[in-house]
Design a protein around this motif. Sequence first.
Motif, PDB file in Angstrom:
ATOM      1  N   GLY A  26       0.831  -1.204   0.000  1.00 33.46           N
ATOM      2  CA  GLY A  26       0.000   0.000   0.000  1.00 33.46           C
ATOM      3  C   GLY A  26       0.864   1.251   0.000  1.00 33.46           C
ATOM      4  N   GLU A  27       1.319   1.650  -1.159  1.00 31.91           N
ATOM      5  CA  GLU A  27       2.266   2.751  -1.291  1.00 31.91           C
ATOM      6  C   GLU A  27       1.721   4.062  -0.743  1.00 31.91           C
ATOM      7  OE1 GLU A  27       3.519   4.307  -5.308  1.00 31.91           O
ATOM      8  OE2 GLU A  27       5.241   3.024  -4.837  1.00 31.91           O
ATOM      9  N   THR A  28       0.522   4.435  -1.166  1.00 27.62           N
ATOM     10  CA  THR A  28      -0.065   5.712  -0.741  1.00 27.62           C
ATOM     11  C   THR A  28      -0.330   5.720   0.752  1.00 27.62           C
ATOM     12  OG1 THR A  28      -1.096   5.993  -2.904  1.00 27.62           O
ATOM     13  CG2 THR A  28      -1.978   7.308  -1.093  1.00 27.62           C
ATOM     14  N   ARG A  29      -0.887   4.626   1.260  1.00 26.92           N
ATOM     15  CA  ARG A  29      -1.187   4.531   2.686  1.00 26.92           C
ATOM     16  C   ARG A  29       0.094   4.622   3.522  1.00 26.92           C
ATOM     17  NH1 ARG A  29      -3.260  -0.348   2.768  1.00 26.92           N
ATOM     18  NH2 ARG A  29      -1.205  -1.241   3.102  1.00 26.92           N
ATOM     19  N   THR A  30       1.131   3.894   3.116  1.00 24.02           N
ATOM     20  CA  THR A  30       2.390   3.901   3.861  1.00 24.02           C
ATOM     21  C   THR A  30       3.011   5.289   3.862  1.00 24.02           C
ATOM     22  OG1 THR A  30       2.797   1.580   3.319  1.00 24.02           O
ATOM     23  CG2 THR A  30       4.684   2.883   4.006  1.00 24.02           C
ATOM     24  N   PHE A  31       2.987   5.953   2.714  1.00 20.22           N
ATOM     25  CA  PHE A  31       3.543   7.305   2.627  1.00 20.22           C
ATOM     26  C   PHE A  31       2.779   8.262   3.546  1.00 20.22           C
ATOM     27  CE2 PHE A  31       3.371  11.570   0.730  1.00 20.22           C
ATOM     28  CZ  PHE A  31       4.723  11.893   0.733  1.00 20.22           C
ATOM     29  N   ARG A  32       1.460   8.148   3.545  1.00 20.82           N
ATOM     30  CA  ARG A  32       0.639   9.020   4.384  1.00 20.82           C
ATOM     31  C   ARG A  32       0.914   8.799   5.875  1.00 20.82           C
ATOM     32  NH1 ARG A  32      -3.824   7.400   2.662  1.00 20.82           N
ATOM     33  NH2 ARG A  32      -4.496   6.086   4.414  1.00 20.82           N
ATOM     34  N   HIS A  33       1.005   7.521   6.279  1.00 19.16           N
ATOM     35  CA  HIS A  33       1.285   7.210   7.676  1.00 19.16           C
ATOM     36  C   HIS A  33       2.673   7.700   8.085  1.00 19.16           C
ATOM     37  CE1 HIS A  33      -1.814   3.664   7.766  1.00 19.16           C
ATOM     38  NE2 HIS A  33      -2.382   4.857   7.780  1.00 19.16           N
ATOM     39  N   LEU A  34       3.633   7.539   7.179  1.00 15.55           N
ATOM     40  CA  LEU A  34       5.003   7.956   7.467  1.00 15.55           C
ATOM     41  C   LEU A  34       5.087   9.465   7.652  1.00 15.55           C
ATOM     42  CD1 LEU A  34       7.966   7.154   7.771  1.00 15.55           C
ATOM     43  CD2 LEU A  34       8.199   7.305   5.290  1.00 15.55           C
ATOM     44  N   LYS A  35       4.448  10.214   6.768  1.00 17.97           N
ATOM     45  CA  LYS A  35       4.469  11.682   6.891  1.00 17.97           C
ATOM     46  C   LYS A  35       3.763  12.136   8.166  1.00 17.97           C
ATOM     47  CE  LYS A  35       5.927  14.270   4.587  1.00 17.97           C
ATOM     48  NZ  LYS A  35       7.288  14.860   4.574  1.00 17.97           N
ATOM     49  N   THR A  36       2.667  11.483   8.503  1.00 15.67           N
ATOM     50  CA  THR A  36       1.951  11.839   9.723  1.00 15.67           C
ATOM     51  C   THR A  36       2.815  11.574  10.943  1.00 15.67           C
ATOM     52  OG1 THR A  36      -0.155  11.295   8.671  1.00 15.67           O
ATOM     53  CG2 THR A  36      -0.145  11.457  11.066  1.00 15.67           C
ATOM     54  N   ALA A  37       3.540  10.443  10.945  1.00 17.62           N
ATOM     55  CA  ALA A  37       4.430  10.127  12.062  1.00 17.62           C
ATOM     56  C   ALA A  37       5.544  11.153  12.182  1.00 17.62           C
ATOM     57  CB  ALA A  37       5.012   8.722  11.893  1.00 17.62           C
ATOM     58  N   GLN A  38       6.068  11.592  11.048  1.00 18.87           N
ATOM     59  CA  GLN A  38       7.115  12.613  11.080  1.00 18.87           C
ATOM     60  C   GLN A  38       6.606  13.912  11.705  1.00 18.87           C
ATOM     61  OE1 GLN A  38       8.382  13.021   7.013  1.00 18.87           O
ATOM     62  NE2 GLN A  38       9.506  11.080   6.984  1.00 18.87           N
ATOM     63  N   ILE A  39       5.409  14.316  11.323  1.00 17.59           N
ATOM     64  CA  ILE A  39       4.848  15.598  11.774  1.00 17.59           C
ATOM     65  C   ILE A  39       4.341  15.521  13.206  1.00 17.59           C
ATOM     66  CG2 ILE A  39       2.994  17.271  11.383  1.00 17.59           C
ATOM     67  CD1 ILE A  39       3.210  16.494   8.356  1.00 17.59           C
ATOM     68  N   GLU A  40       3.647  14.425  13.547  1.00 19.26           N
ATOM     69  CA  GLU A  40       2.971  14.343  14.845  1.00 19.26           C
ATOM     70  C   GLU A  40       3.815  13.697  15.933  1.00 19.26           C
ATOM     71  OE1 GLU A  40      -0.791  12.433  14.365  1.00 19.26           O
ATOM     72  OE2 GLU A  40      -1.594  13.984  13.016  1.00 19.26           O
ATOM     73  N   VAL A  41       4.816  12.915  15.558  1.00 17.68           N
ATOM     74  CA  VAL A  41       5.620  12.206  16.556  1.00 17.68           C
ATOM     75  C   VAL A  41       7.061  12.695  16.576  1.00 17.68           C
ATOM     76  CG1 VAL A  41       6.548   9.953  17.234  1.00 17.68           C
ATOM     77  CG2 VAL A  41       4.171  10.151  16.495  1.00 17.68           C
ATOM     78  N   TRP A  42       7.742  12.555  15.452  1.00 24.14           N
ATOM     79  CA  TRP A  42       9.175  12.804  15.429  1.00 24.14           C
ATOM     80  C   TRP A  42       9.548  14.262  15.697  1.00 24.14           C
ATOM     81  CZ3 TRP A  42      13.262   9.422  14.943  1.00 24.14           C
ATOM     82  CH2 TRP A  42      12.889   8.076  14.835  1.00 24.14           C
ATOM     83  N   ARG A  43       8.974  15.169  14.930  1.00 34.56           N
ATOM     84  CA  ARG A  43       9.353  16.577  15.107  1.00 34.56           C
ATOM     85  C   ARG A  43       9.072  17.087  16.518  1.00 34.56           C
ATOM     86  NH1 ARG A  43      10.842  18.968  10.294  1.00 34.56           N
ATOM     87  NH2 ARG A  43      10.277  17.799   8.410  1.00 34.56           N
ATOM     88  N   PRO A  44       7.869  16.863  17.081  1.00 30.78           N
ATOM     89  CA  PRO A  44       7.617  17.351  18.449  1.00 30.78           C
ATOM     90  C   PRO A  44       8.545  16.718  19.487  1.00 30.78           C
ATOM     91  CG  PRO A  44       5.559  16.765  17.356  1.00 30.78           C
ATOM     92  CD  PRO A  44       6.661  16.281  16.483  1.00 30.78           C
ATOM     93  N   ALA A  45       8.814  15.420  19.358  1.00 34.15           N
ATOM     94  CA  ALA A  45       9.674  14.746  20.328  1.00 34.15           C
ATOM     95  C   ALA A  45      11.110  15.260  20.257  1.00 34.15           C
ATOM     96  CB  ALA A  45       9.640  13.237  20.097  1.00 34.15           C
ATOM     97  N   ILE A  46      11.605  15.492  19.056  1.00 36.17           N
ATOM     98  CA  ILE A  46      12.974  15.992  18.884  1.00 36.17           C
ATOM     99  C   ILE A  46      13.095  17.411  19.420  1.00 36.17           C
ATOM    100  CG2 ILE A  46      14.696  16.664  17.156  1.00 36.17           C
ATOM    101  CD1 ILE A  46      13.695  14.194  15.527  1.00 36.17           C
ATOM    102  N   VAL A  47      12.126  18.249  19.099  1.00 31.32           N
ATOM    103  CA  VAL A  47      12.141  19.637  19.606  1.00 31.32           C
ATOM    104  C   VAL A  47      12.046  19.643  21.124  1.00 31.32           C
ATOM    105  CG1 VAL A  47      10.864  21.806  19.667  1.00 31.32           C
ATOM    106  CG2 VAL A  47      11.247  20.653  17.479  1.00 31.32           C
ATOM    107  N   ALA A  48      11.154  18.825  21.687  1.00 32.33           N
ATOM    108  CA  ALA A  48      10.985  18.769  23.143  1.00 32.33           C
ATOM    109  C   ALA A  48      12.268  18.314  23.830  1.00 32.33           C
ATOM    110  CB  ALA A  48       9.840  17.828  23.499  1.00 32.33           C
ATOM    111  N   GLY A  49      13.060  17.492  23.147  1.00 31.49           N
ATOM    112  CA  GLY A  49      14.315  17.006  23.712  1.00 31.49           C
ATOM    113  C   GLY A  49      15.496  17.924  23.459  1.00 31.49           C
ATOM    114  N   GLY A  50      15.239  19.069  22.828  1.00 31.08           N
ATOM    115  CA  GLY A  50      16.322  20.016  22.572  1.00 31.08           C
ATOM    116  C   GLY A  50      17.198  19.644  21.396  1.00 31.08           C
ATOM    117  N   GLY A  51      16.688  18.791  20.498  1.00 27.92           N
ATOM    118  CA  GLY A  51      17.475  18.362  19.360  1.00 27.92           C
ATOM    119  C   GLY A  51      17.066  19.029  18.067  1.00 27.92           C
TER     120      GLY A  51
END
Length: 285
Positions: A26-51
Amino acid sequence: MASMQRRLAAIVHADLAGFTRMMESGETRTFRHLKTAQIEVWRPAIVAGGGRLVGTAGDAMLAEFGSPVAAVSAAIDIQERMAAFNQGLDEAHRMMFRIGVHLGEVIVDDEDQNIFGDGVNLAARIQALAEPGGIAVSRTVRDMTELKIDYAFAEGGEHKLKNVSRPMHIFHVRSAAGGVLRFEGGVAAGQKFAFDVALDRLKSRPQGMMIGRAADQCDLVLPHGTVSRRHARLVLADAGLQIEDQGSTNGTSVNGAAVKAGAASAVRPGDRVRIGDIEFGIRKV
């Protein structure tokens, strides 16, 4: 030509396990989930950790922190957030990232602030040794980091990594909350001993658990002549599980290093603990 600088950095490298399979199903689904994880999980966690999120490439992510403590804390935060994120996905579509953490010198491109060098390469190699949904770190990171009370380092062994001349000793970051640690070992003559420590129970006992030969004075009884009546005490502190020698006759040691009477030494899964002549290995069960 762009100018460059060098600096010491704690590098977090992540990669999505099973990415090719997920894209095929599921190419489209995987891409959508990956982008959402980057925006909603990775970026906030990295910023919160001072990275700083250095960049993303396909299913890989690279971040930089000023200290290994901050990097490991952020990696744990990311995996905890990803666990919550995955609850909203079907099991086959859940995104399980491997994360590697290493401390090393990096080259920084002043033009785009990208980072390069052995430190980045080693973080990527360590990441490949992590479990899906898990975190692996180098010995340098392990030695400089005290984990949150609910986590512990587990021995990962030495590995010969691709294009790396020296063996790399790694450790896995594992949840210790609500778990049980098994102390299992024996003496040279062959007599075996074992006991389990429930971390939830230990956490509720600020006085800790006493280890020794006296059944009426100890929580964990070791009936052996080299063990003192009140030999050592296990406590769960902010820095994690610790063992304190109680002035025993034959001593206590962790990984070959003696624990002085009245002092405390950290104990983690994968460590070797010696109480009198009894040597224990520790593992999470």
